[in-house]
Design an enzyme around this catalytic site. Structure first.
Site, PDB file in Angstrom:
ATOM      1  N   TYR A 273     -11.692  -5.002  10.729  1.00  0.00           N
ATOM      2  CA  TYR A 273     -10.998  -4.579  11.856  1.00  0.00           C
ATOM      3  C   TYR A 273     -10.718  -5.666  12.966  1.00  0.00           C
ATOM      4  CZ  TYR A 273     -11.734  -0.133   9.265  1.00  0.00           C
ATOM      5  OH  TYR A 273     -11.825   0.902   8.515  1.00  0.00           O
TER       6      TYR A 273
ATOM      7  N   GLU B 138       1.035  -1.227   0.162  1.00  0.00           N
ATOM      8  CA  GLU B 138       0.075  -0.018  -0.048  1.00  0.00           C
ATOM      9  C   GLU B 138       0.933   1.345  -0.068  1.00  0.00           C
ATOM     10  OE1 GLU B 138      -3.470  -0.237   2.319  1.00  0.00           O
ATOM     11  OE2 GLU B 138      -3.204   1.885   3.085  1.00  0.00           O
TER      12      GLU B 138
ATOM     13  N   GLN C 192      -7.255  -3.785   9.123  1.00  0.00           N
ATOM     14  CA  GLN C 192      -6.279  -2.968   9.665  1.00  0.00           C
ATOM     15  C   GLN C 192      -5.240  -3.095  10.127  1.00  0.00           C
ATOM     16  OE1 GLN C 192      -5.443  -0.107   9.893  1.00  0.00           O
ATOM     17  NE2 GLN C 192      -7.317   0.913  10.574  1.00  0.00           N
TER      18      GLN C 192
ATOM     19  N   ALA D 143      -7.865  11.528   3.329  1.00  0.00           N
ATOM     20  CA  ALA D 143      -8.701  11.823   4.123  1.00  0.00           C
ATOM     21  C   ALA D 143      -9.658  13.072   3.796  1.00  0.00           C
ATOM     22  CB  ALA D 143      -8.066  12.138   5.549  1.00  0.00           C
TER      23      ALA D 143
HETATM   24  P1  FAD Z   1     -17.544   1.107   7.239  1.00  0.00           P
HETATM   25  O1  FAD Z   1     -17.693  -0.133   6.747  1.00  0.00           O
HETATM   26  O2  FAD Z   1     -18.870   1.948   6.749  1.00  0.00           O
HETATM   27  O3  FAD Z   1     -17.785   1.075   8.738  1.00  0.00           O
HETATM   28  C1  FAD Z   1     -17.811   2.381   9.617  1.00  0.00           C
HETATM   29  C2  FAD Z   1     -18.328   2.182  10.969  1.00  0.00           C
HETATM   30  O4  FAD Z   1     -19.848   2.102  10.720  1.00  0.00           O
HETATM   31  C3  FAD Z   1     -18.298   0.917  11.771  1.00  0.00           C
HETATM   32  O5  FAD Z   1     -18.083   1.201  13.134  1.00  0.00           O
HETATM   33  C4  FAD Z   1     -18.916  -0.171  11.371  1.00  0.00           C
HETATM   34  O6  FAD Z   1     -19.241  -1.055  12.458  1.00  0.00           O
HETATM   35  C5  FAD Z   1     -20.361   0.764  11.315  1.00  0.00           C
HETATM   36  N1  FAD Z   1     -21.181   0.237  10.366  1.00  0.00           N
HETATM   37  C6  FAD Z   1     -20.912  -0.106   9.048  1.00  0.00           C
HETATM   38  N2  FAD Z   1     -22.128  -0.406   8.271  1.00  0.00           N
HETATM   39  C7  FAD Z   1     -23.162  -0.340   9.052  1.00  0.00           C
HETATM   40  C8  FAD Z   1     -24.520  -0.425   8.940  1.00  0.00           C
HETATM   41  N3  FAD Z   1     -24.985  -0.956   7.856  1.00  0.00           N
HETATM   42  N4  FAD Z   1     -25.261  -0.232  10.239  1.00  0.00           N
HETATM   43  C9  FAD Z   1     -24.528   0.200  11.345  1.00  0.00           C
HETATM   44  N5  FAD Z   1     -23.455   0.485  11.520  1.00  0.00           N
HETATM   45  C10 FAD Z   1     -22.630   0.348  10.379  1.00  0.00           C
HETATM   46  N6  FAD Z   1      -9.108   5.886   5.081  1.00  0.00           N
HETATM   47  C11 FAD Z   1      -8.959   6.887   4.208  1.00  0.00           C
HETATM   48  O7  FAD Z   1      -9.517   8.198   4.359  1.00  0.00           O
HETATM   49  N7  FAD Z   1      -8.294   6.646   2.871  1.00  0.00           N
HETATM   50  C12 FAD Z   1      -7.853   5.614   2.801  1.00  0.00           C
HETATM   51  O8  FAD Z   1      -7.479   5.382   1.663  1.00  0.00           O
HETATM   52  C13 FAD Z   1      -7.905   4.422   3.524  1.00  0.00           C
HETATM   53  N8  FAD Z   1      -7.727   3.191   3.555  1.00  0.00           N
HETATM   54  C14 FAD Z   1      -8.000   2.360   4.168  1.00  0.00           C
HETATM   55  C15 FAD Z   1      -7.667   1.118   4.049  1.00  0.00           C
HETATM   56  C16 FAD Z   1      -7.494  -0.197   5.027  1.00  0.00           C
HETATM   57  C17 FAD Z   1      -7.229  -1.399   4.666  1.00  0.00           C
HETATM   58  C18 FAD Z   1      -8.378   0.286   6.130  1.00  0.00           C
HETATM   59  C19 FAD Z   1      -8.538  -0.921   7.181  1.00  0.00           C
HETATM   60  C20 FAD Z   1      -8.713   1.561   6.439  1.00  0.00           C
HETATM   61  C21 FAD Z   1      -8.406   2.225   5.606  1.00  0.00           C
HETATM   62  N9  FAD Z   1      -8.827   3.887   5.814  1.00  0.00           N
HETATM   63  C22 FAD Z   1      -8.882   4.806   4.617  1.00  0.00           C
HETATM   64  C23 FAD Z   1      -9.472   4.286   7.099  1.00  0.00           C
HETATM   65  C24 FAD Z   1     -11.243   4.331   6.962  1.00  0.00           C
HETATM   66  O9  FAD Z   1     -11.678   5.031   6.018  1.00  0.00           O
HETATM   67  C25 FAD Z   1     -11.708   4.606   8.311  1.00  0.00           C
HETATM   68  O10 FAD Z   1     -11.195   3.293   9.288  1.00  0.00           O
HETATM   69  C26 FAD Z   1     -13.205   4.694   8.578  1.00  0.00           C
HETATM   70  O11 FAD Z   1     -13.557   5.264   9.843  1.00  0.00           O
HETATM   71  C27 FAD Z   1     -14.283   3.427   8.325  1.00  0.00           C
HETATM   72  O12 FAD Z   1     -14.146   3.165   6.820  1.00  0.00           O
HETATM   73  P2  FAD Z   1     -14.888   1.885   6.575  1.00  0.00           P
HETATM   74  O13 FAD Z   1     -14.802   1.845   5.214  1.00  0.00           O
HETATM   75  O14 FAD Z   1     -14.269   0.452   7.318  1.00  0.00           O
HETATM   76  O15 FAD Z   1     -16.337   1.993   7.099  1.00  0.00           O
END
Ligand code: FAD
Length: 297
Positions: free
Chosen positions: A149, A16, A180, A51
Site C-alpha cells: 500500500y 487483473e 494498491q 470479498a
Molecule cells: P495484511 O497484509 O494482513 O494487512 C492487513 C492490515 O494488518 C494492515 O493494516 C497491516 O499493516 C496489518 N498487519 C499485517 N500483518 C500484521 C502483523 N503481523 N501485526 C500487526 N499488524 C499487521 N480483496 C479481496 O477481497 N479480494 C481480492 O482479490 C483482492 N485483491 C487485491 C489485490 C491487490 C493488489 C491489493 C493491493 C488488494 C487486494 N484486495 C483484495 C484487498 C485486500 O484484501 C484488503 O486491502 C485487505 O484489507 C488487506 O489485505 P492484505 O492481504 O493486504 O492484509
C-alpha cells in the site's frame, strides 16, 4: 511457470480481472475479456477473489482456464479472513490439480458488520499467516505474492507499522508484491525506497488503474484510500459531465504514470483492467515502443 522466475529475467506487464457477477453463475462473459487481453501478450493475468470468500470457485476456474486454455500464466487471488485451514488446503489442492502455480495471498476485508475482534480466534489473522501456512504445507508448489500500500493500508496506524507488516509478509514467503492503486507516482517511489532500506528486496509491481469515469474514480479512491492528485481532481470537476472526455483523460493519465514508472526502473506494471480490455488496449496502443523498453514485445 512461477511469476518469480519470470521476474528474474524481465520486468512484467500484467492484468487483473474479476469473476463476472451473474445470478445464475454464468461466467462466459469473461472469455471475451481474456481473448482481448491475450492479444496484448501479458506476462500474466490475475483473478480476484470475491470479498468475504464469495465466488471463490470462479476464481479457481478462471485462473485454470487462463493457464490451460490460453497458455498464459495466471495468478489466483486468495483471501483467508473467512477461511479455515481445511478450506485453504482444499483450494490450494484444487489450484495445484489445475496446474495454477501462483497465488496472491491476502487477508481480505472484514465482511460487512464484522471487525477484527470477531476474527481473533480464526485460523488466519493476517496475509503473512496465510503465506506461512501455504509454504509450510505446500512447500514450493506455489509462488506466493502479497499486496502492498503506497498510501498505507487503511487500518495501519502509520507508514512504519505498515512497512514492518509488509516485511513480515515477505519473510513469510511472498516473493513479489503488487501495489494498491495510486495516482501519484511519488507514493510508489517512497514505498520502494523505504522498503529497500529495511531489507525488502523482492520486486514491487506498480498497480495502475486507468480512470474510466469520474464516478468510478471517486468510488475507487474512497474504497482503496487512494488520494486524487490536484491535476486529476481538476479534470474530474471540469469533465464530470463529459464521460467520453473523462475516459480519454484517464487513459492519458495512466499512460503518463506508466512512462514515468518505466523511466524510473519499475519492476513491473500491473493494470487493473477490471474486465474492460478496450481500456488496457488504448493504453498499450498509445505507448507501444515505451512498453518494449520494459523488455516486452
Ligand atoms: P495484511 O497484509 O494482513 O494487512 C492487513 C492490515 O494488518 C494492515 O493494516 C497491516 O499493516 C496489518 N498487519 C499485517 N500483518 C500484521 C502483523 N503481523 N501485526 C500487526 N499488524 C499487521 N480483496 C479481496 O477481497 N479480494 C481480492 O482479490 C483482492 N485483491 C487485491 C489485490 C491487490 C493488489 C491489493 C493491493 C488488494 C487486494 N484486495 C483484495 C484487498 C485486500 O484484501 C484488503 O486491502 C485487505 O484489507 C488487506 O489485505 P492484505 O492481504 O493486504 O492484509
Amino acid at each position: 511457470m512461477k511469476i518469480s522466475d519470470i521476474l528474474k529475467t524481465k520486468s512484467t506487464i500484467s492484468f487483473e480481472i474479476f469473476p463476472p457477477k451473474s445470478k445464475d453463475g454464468d461466467i462466459s462473459s469473461i472469455y471475451h475479456t481474456i481473448d482481448e487481453l491475450a492479444k496484448l501478450n501479458p506476462d500474466f493475468i490475475s483473478v480476484t477473489y470475491g470479498a468475504g470468500g464469495s465466488n471463490k470457485g470462479k476464481t479457481v476456474e478462471i485462473a485454470s482456464t487462463i493457464k490451460n486454455k490460453y497458455h498464459i500464466e495466471s495468478v489466483a487471488h486468495l483471501s483467508c479472513i473467512t477461511h479455515t485451514k481445511e478450506d485453504i488446503d482444499s483450494i490450494c489442492k484444487e489450484l495445484k490439480d489445475n496446474n495454477v502455480e501462483n497465488i496472491l495471498a491476502l487477508r481480505g476485508d472484514y465482511p460487512v458488520g464484522t471487525t477484527a475482534s470477531d476474527y481473533e480466534t480464526r485460523d488466519f489473522m493476517y496475509a503473512s499467516d496465510l503465506c506461512t501456512y501455504i509454504k509450510g504445507n505446500f512447500k514450493d508448489d506455489f509462488c506466493l505474492s502479497g499486496a502492498c500500500y503506497p498510501e498505507i493500508h487503511q487500518e495501519a496506524a502509520c507508514f512504519e507499522e505498515d512497512l514492518m507488516a509488509l516485511k513480515a509478509k515477505v519473510d513469510a514467503g511472498a516473493e513479489y508484491l503488487v501495489t494498491q492503486i495510486f495516482y501519484d507516482n511519488n507514493y510508489y517511489y517512497r514505498l520502494v525506497k523505504e522498503a529497500r532500506k529495511i531489507g525488502i528486496t523482492v520486486p514491487i509491481l506498480a498497480g495502475i488503474m486507468p480512470v474510466i469515469s469520474a464516478k468510478s474514480l471517486k468510488r475507487t479512491a474512497s474504497l482503496c484510500g487512494t488520494s486524487i492528485p490536484y491535476d486529476l481532481s481538476c479534470y474530474l470537476e471540469d469533465y464530470y459531465n463529459y464521460p467520453e472526455a473523462m475516459k480519454e483523460i484517464g487513459i492519458n493519465y495512466a499512460t503518463r504514470q506508466i512512462i514515468d514508472l518505466i523511466s524510473n526502473g519499475v519492476d513491473g506494471i500491473h493494470i487493473y483492467s477490471m474486465n474492460r480490455p478496450e481500456i488496457a488496449k488504448a493504453v498499450f496502443d498509445s505507448i507501444p515502443t515505451v512498453l518494449k523498453e520494459l523488455n516486452h514485445d
